[in-house]
Design a protein around this motif. Structure first.
Motif, PDB file in Angstrom:
ATOM      1  N   VAL A   1      34.767  62.943  33.364  1.00 31.35           N
ATOM      2  CA  VAL A   1      34.634  62.038  32.085  1.00 31.35           C
ATOM      3  C   VAL A   1      36.121  61.239  32.349  1.00 31.35           C
ATOM      4  CG1 VAL A   1      35.080  61.648  29.474  1.00 31.35           C
ATOM      5  CG2 VAL A   1      33.234  63.230  30.507  1.00 31.35           C
ATOM      6  N   THR A   2      36.952  61.743  32.728  1.00 30.23           N
ATOM      7  CA  THR A   2      38.475  61.313  33.084  1.00 30.23           C
ATOM      8  C   THR A   2      38.401  60.355  34.340  1.00 30.23           C
ATOM      9  OG1 THR A   2      39.691  63.034  32.067  1.00 30.23           O
ATOM     10  CG2 THR A   2      40.830  61.839  33.557  1.00 30.23           C
ATOM     11  N   SER A   3      37.589  60.944  35.254  1.00 29.24           N
ATOM     12  CA  SER A   3      37.590  60.038  36.503  1.00 29.24           C
ATOM     13  C   SER A   3      36.574  58.747  36.252  1.00 29.24           C
ATOM     14  CB  SER A   3      36.723  60.651  37.650  1.00 29.24           C
ATOM     15  OG  SER A   3      37.309  61.826  38.247  1.00 29.24           O
ATOM     16  N   PHE A   4      35.561  58.797  35.328  1.00 27.10           N
ATOM     17  CA  PHE A   4      34.734  57.570  34.839  1.00 27.10           C
ATOM     18  C   PHE A   4      35.683  56.687  33.903  1.00 27.10           C
ATOM     19  CE2 PHE A   4      32.180  55.753  31.411  1.00 27.10           C
ATOM     20  CZ  PHE A   4      31.383  55.184  31.929  1.00 27.10           C
ATOM     21  N   TYR A   5      36.469  57.152  33.214  1.00 21.94           N
ATOM     22  CA  TYR A   5      37.215  56.341  32.322  1.00 21.94           C
ATOM     23  C   TYR A   5      38.297  55.609  33.269  1.00 21.94           C
ATOM     24  CZ  TYR A   5      35.993  59.113  28.137  1.00 21.94           C
ATOM     25  OH  TYR A   5      35.225  59.464  27.324  1.00 21.94           O
ATOM     26  N   LEU A   6      38.935  56.215  34.178  1.00 19.48           N
ATOM     27  CA  LEU A   6      39.950  55.880  34.880  1.00 19.48           C
ATOM     28  C   LEU A   6      39.648  54.784  36.033  1.00 19.48           C
ATOM     29  CD1 LEU A   6      42.532  58.545  35.031  1.00 19.48           C
ATOM     30  CD2 LEU A   6      42.649  56.710  33.485  1.00 19.48           C
ATOM     31  N   GLY A   7      38.545  55.388  36.763  1.00 19.11           N
ATOM     32  CA  GLY A   7      38.022  54.751  37.949  1.00 19.11           C
ATOM     33  C   GLY A   7      36.906  53.591  37.668  1.00 19.11           C
ATOM     34  N   ILE A   8      36.032  53.670  36.848  1.00 23.18           N
ATOM     35  CA  ILE A   8      35.169  52.766  36.377  1.00 23.18           C
ATOM     36  C   ILE A   8      35.402  51.783  35.305  1.00 23.18           C
ATOM     37  CG2 ILE A   8      32.778  52.404  35.595  1.00 23.18           C
ATOM     38  CD1 ILE A   8      31.841  54.861  37.336  1.00 23.18           C
ATOM     39  N   GLY A   9      36.026  52.340  34.171  1.00 22.95           N
ATOM     40  CA  GLY A   9      36.536  51.757  32.973  1.00 22.95           C
ATOM     41  C   GLY A   9      37.809  50.817  33.193  1.00 22.95           C
ATOM     42  N   LEU A  10      38.571  51.094  34.124  1.00 26.27           N
ATOM     43  CA  LEU A  10      40.085  50.834  34.461  1.00 26.27           C
ATOM     44  C   LEU A  10      40.195  50.156  35.679  1.00 26.27           C
ATOM     45  CD1 LEU A  10      42.781  50.131  33.261  1.00 26.27           C
ATOM     46  CD2 LEU A  10      43.609  52.371  33.906  1.00 26.27           C
ATOM     47  N   THR A  11      40.099  50.980  36.821  1.00 28.33           N
ATOM     48  CA  THR A  11      40.678  50.522  38.068  1.00 28.33           C
ATOM     49  C   THR A  11      39.817  49.362  38.651  1.00 28.33           C
ATOM     50  OG1 THR A  11      41.450  52.805  38.659  1.00 28.33           O
ATOM     51  CG2 THR A  11      41.259  51.539  40.305  1.00 28.33           C
ATOM     52  N   ILE A  12      38.538  49.480  38.728  1.00 29.98           N
ATOM     53  CA  ILE A  12      37.614  48.392  39.109  1.00 29.98           C
ATOM     54  C   ILE A  12      38.036  47.290  38.533  1.00 29.98           C
ATOM     55  CG2 ILE A  12      35.283  48.049  39.581  1.00 29.98           C
ATOM     56  CD1 ILE A  12      34.711  50.740  40.374  1.00 29.98           C
ATOM     57  N   PRO A  13      37.722  47.160  37.403  1.00 30.41           N
ATOM     58  CA  PRO A  13      37.874  46.038  36.503  1.00 30.41           C
ATOM     59  C   PRO A  13      39.488  45.297  36.822  1.00 30.41           C
ATOM     60  CG  PRO A  13      36.861  47.289  34.978  1.00 30.41           C
ATOM     61  CD  PRO A  13      37.133  48.236  36.415  1.00 30.41           C
ATOM     62  N   LEU A  14      40.388  46.226  36.907  1.00 31.07           N
ATOM     63  CA  LEU A  14      41.534  45.368  37.205  1.00 31.07           C
ATOM     64  C   LEU A  14      41.522  44.843  38.554  1.00 31.07           C
ATOM     65  CD1 LEU A  14      44.180  48.376  36.075  1.00 31.07           C
ATOM     66  CD2 LEU A  14      44.113  46.304  35.484  1.00 31.07           C
ATOM     67  N   VAL A  15      40.878  45.373  39.290  1.00 35.67           N
ATOM     68  CA  VAL A  15      40.763  44.834  40.949  1.00 35.67           C
ATOM     69  C   VAL A  15      40.109  43.526  41.020  1.00 35.67           C
ATOM     70  CG1 VAL A  15      40.083  45.261  43.237  1.00 35.67           C
ATOM     71  CG2 VAL A  15      41.495  47.201  42.098  1.00 35.67           C
ATOM     72  N   THR A  16      38.678  43.738  40.342  1.00 31.90           N
ATOM     73  CA  THR A  16      37.963  42.549  40.373  1.00 31.90           C
ATOM     74  C   THR A  16      38.609  41.544  39.207  1.00 31.90           C
ATOM     75  OG1 THR A  16      36.726  43.582  38.664  1.00 31.90           O
ATOM     76  CG2 THR A  16      35.972  43.763  40.955  1.00 31.90           C
ATOM     77  N   GLY A  17      39.122  41.981  38.404  1.00 33.82           N
ATOM     78  CA  GLY A  17      39.815  40.723  37.545  1.00 33.82           C
ATOM     79  C   GLY A  17      40.947  40.112  38.192  1.00 33.82           C
ATOM     80  N   GLY A  18      41.718  40.813  38.955  1.00 35.22           N
ATOM     81  CA  GLY A  18      42.573  40.039  39.704  1.00 35.22           C
ATOM     82  C   GLY A  18      42.028  38.894  40.820  1.00 35.22           C
ATOM     83  N   MET A  19      41.044  39.266  41.493  1.00 37.98           N
ATOM     84  CA  MET A  19      40.482  38.372  42.358  1.00 37.98           C
ATOM     85  C   MET A  19      39.726  37.252  41.702  1.00 37.98           C
ATOM     86  SD  MET A  19      38.678  40.742  45.202  1.00 37.98           S
ATOM     87  CE  MET A  19      37.574  41.925  44.049  1.00 37.98           C
ATOM     88  N   ALA A  20      39.206  37.509  40.441  1.00 39.35           N
ATOM     89  CA  ALA A  20      38.434  36.417  39.857  1.00 39.35           C
ATOM     90  C   ALA A  20      39.315  35.514  39.018  1.00 39.35           C
ATOM     91  CB  ALA A  20      37.575  36.974  38.644  1.00 39.35           C
ATOM     92  N   SER A  21      40.671  35.949  38.508  1.00 35.40           N
ATOM     93  CA  SER A  21      41.646  35.286  38.026  1.00 35.40           C
ATOM     94  C   SER A  21      42.182  34.193  38.972  1.00 35.40           C
ATOM     95  CB  SER A  21      42.616  36.016  37.354  1.00 35.40           C
ATOM     96  OG  SER A  21      43.311  36.736  38.239  1.00 35.40           O
ATOM     97  N   LEU A  22      42.433  34.751  40.087  1.00 36.62           N
ATOM     98  CA  LEU A  22      42.794  34.043  41.473  1.00 36.62           C
ATOM     99  C   LEU A  22      42.053  32.718  42.017  1.00 36.62           C
ATOM    100  CD1 LEU A  22      45.264  33.874  43.471  1.00 36.62           C
ATOM    101  CD2 LEU A  22      43.806  35.353  44.993  1.00 36.62           C
ATOM    102  N   VAL A  23      40.661  33.092  41.891  1.00 33.76           N
ATOM    103  CA  VAL A  23      39.740  32.119  42.176  1.00 33.76           C
ATOM    104  C   VAL A  23      39.788  31.055  41.193  1.00 33.76           C
ATOM    105  CG1 VAL A  23      37.192  31.741  42.253  1.00 33.76           C
ATOM    106  CG2 VAL A  23      38.035  33.744  43.504  1.00 33.76           C
ATOM    107  N   THR A  24      39.743  31.313  39.869  1.00 38.17           N
ATOM    108  CA  THR A  24      39.581  30.419  38.845  1.00 38.17           C
ATOM    109  C   THR A  24      40.945  29.692  38.764  1.00 38.17           C
ATOM    110  OG1 THR A  24      40.417  31.953  37.222  1.00 38.17           O
ATOM    111  CG2 THR A  24      38.147  31.661  37.243  1.00 38.17           C
ATOM    112  N   TRP A  25      42.303  30.429  39.361  1.00 35.36           N
ATOM    113  CA  TRP A  25      43.500  29.700  39.334  1.00 35.36           C
ATOM    114  C   TRP A  25      43.543  28.684  40.418  1.00 35.36           C
ATOM    115  CZ3 TRP A  25      48.239  31.186  42.030  1.00 35.36           C
ATOM    116  CH2 TRP A  25      49.152  30.463  41.711  1.00 35.36           C
ATOM    117  N   LEU A  26      43.112  29.081  41.588  1.00 32.85           N
ATOM    118  CA  LEU A  26      43.290  28.294  42.605  1.00 32.85           C
ATOM    119  C   LEU A  26      42.366  27.041  42.672  1.00 32.85           C
ATOM    120  CD1 LEU A  26      43.907  30.895  45.423  1.00 32.85           C
ATOM    121  CD2 LEU A  26      45.740  29.405  44.036  1.00 32.85           C
TER     122      LEU A  26
END
Length: 311
Positions: A115-140
């Motif tokens: 459960v902890t790995s689910f929260y941290l890996g899927i609920g936090l880490t992956i959206p942080l990484v993809t969110g950084g890429m998506a915000s960079l695309v929309t900004w540039l």
């Protein structure tokens, strides 16, 4: 059986993905940037989990195509369609890989770690990484404010994955085996009682402008997860989203009465659903673990009895 397998096929999955993506980009872009509500990645990841990696392109390619179409026609425009589709496909694939990894490492005997790995890996880490890429695309590409889009992406995608990935994992687990994801005939009386009570309670809570009452659907979901079969409790977040979300959008209930922007109210509702799932998921996992251990114990007892019979 044939219908169930066809619903889990690439074409049906792509159609469902497009429906969710269209709804998100057409009606969930409250500030003109990225969608503030996103469930499509949970749907695709829930399907990929049950497939060999070598077969993933059969699902990723059509879903990536419809993702680009949804973004191009109804969302940010064609300039961002392909990059955003690639990010969405990478997100779903990464989620499926993490789910498999933590399941192999911890399931079913180390529930807390899973459960902890689910929260941290899927609920936090992956959206942080993809969110950084998506915000960079929309900004540039479009000059959109990166921090605002980064925040909206994280909230929408993280809560969509946390709230809906267990649901789609269960649905595609059943459909992929040619089985219905609905409760069986034997479970139908209990399912009717639980679903009916939950819908009645949710409808009552979201018809009143009293935020303290929001605790009752959450507690009901937790108790049901600890006592009822997964075929019943796994589908309950969908009932909460359907009933509570519809009433919130129509302007009823404690969340609709909040003195904030409409988009912020919708994301607060997402947060409420996410917290409800976060609270109920450990109880459901623990119940499932005990069932597995009981089955293993019964198997060992049967083997010992057979061994005694031989000697």
């Amino acid at each position: 059986m044939r219908l169930a397998r066809s619903l889990a096929g690439p074409v049906s999955t792509a159609i469902a993905y497009f429906a969710l993506a269209f709804g998100a980009v057409a009606f969930g872009r409250f500030t003109g940037g990225v969608a503030m509500v996103w469930i499509a990645s949970a749907l695709l990841a829930g399907r990929l989990i049950h497939l060999p990696v070598r077969l993933w392109p059969r699902w990723l390619i059509p879903c990536g195509l419809v993702s680009a179409i949804a973004t191009g026609y109804f969302g940010l425009g064609w300039a961002s369609a392909v990059p955003m589709a690639l990010i969405n496909m990478a997100e779903a694939a990464a989620v499926a890989l993490v789910w498999r990894r933590i399941t192999e490492a911890f399931w079913p005997h180390d529930i807390l770690e899973w459960v902890t790995s689910f929260y941290l890996g899927i609920g936090l880490t992956i959206p942080l990484v993809t969110g950084g890429m998506a915000s960079l695309v929309t900004w540039l590409g479009l000059g959109r404010p990166p921090i605002e889009n980064f925040t909206h992406w994280i909230i929408g995608h993280a809560l969509g994955l946390v709230a809906c990935l267990p649901v789609f994992h269960y649905i595609y687990h059943r459909l992929g085996r040619g089985q219905s994801f609905l409760p069986s005939a034997r479970q139908l009386p209990l399912a009717t009682l639980v679903f009916g009570t939950f819908l009645l309670l949710t409808g009552l809570v979201f018809s009143l402008d009293m935020r303290a009452l929001l605790v009752f659907p959450l507690v009901f979901l937790m108790i049901s997860s600890a006592l009822a079969p997964a075929a019943i409790t796994t589908l309950m977040p969908l009932l909460l989203i359907g009933m509570g979300g519809a009433m919130t959008i129509l302007g009823h209930g404690p969340i609709a009465g909040m003195d904030v922007e409409f988009g912020d109210r919708i994301q607060f509702f997402q947060l409420y659903v996410g917290v409800s799932v976060l609270a109920a998921l450990p109880l459901s996992c623990e119940r499932h673990r005990r069932i597995i251990e009981m089955q293993e114990m019964q198997t060992r007892i049967a083997e010992l009895e057979r061994t005694r019979g031989v000697f």
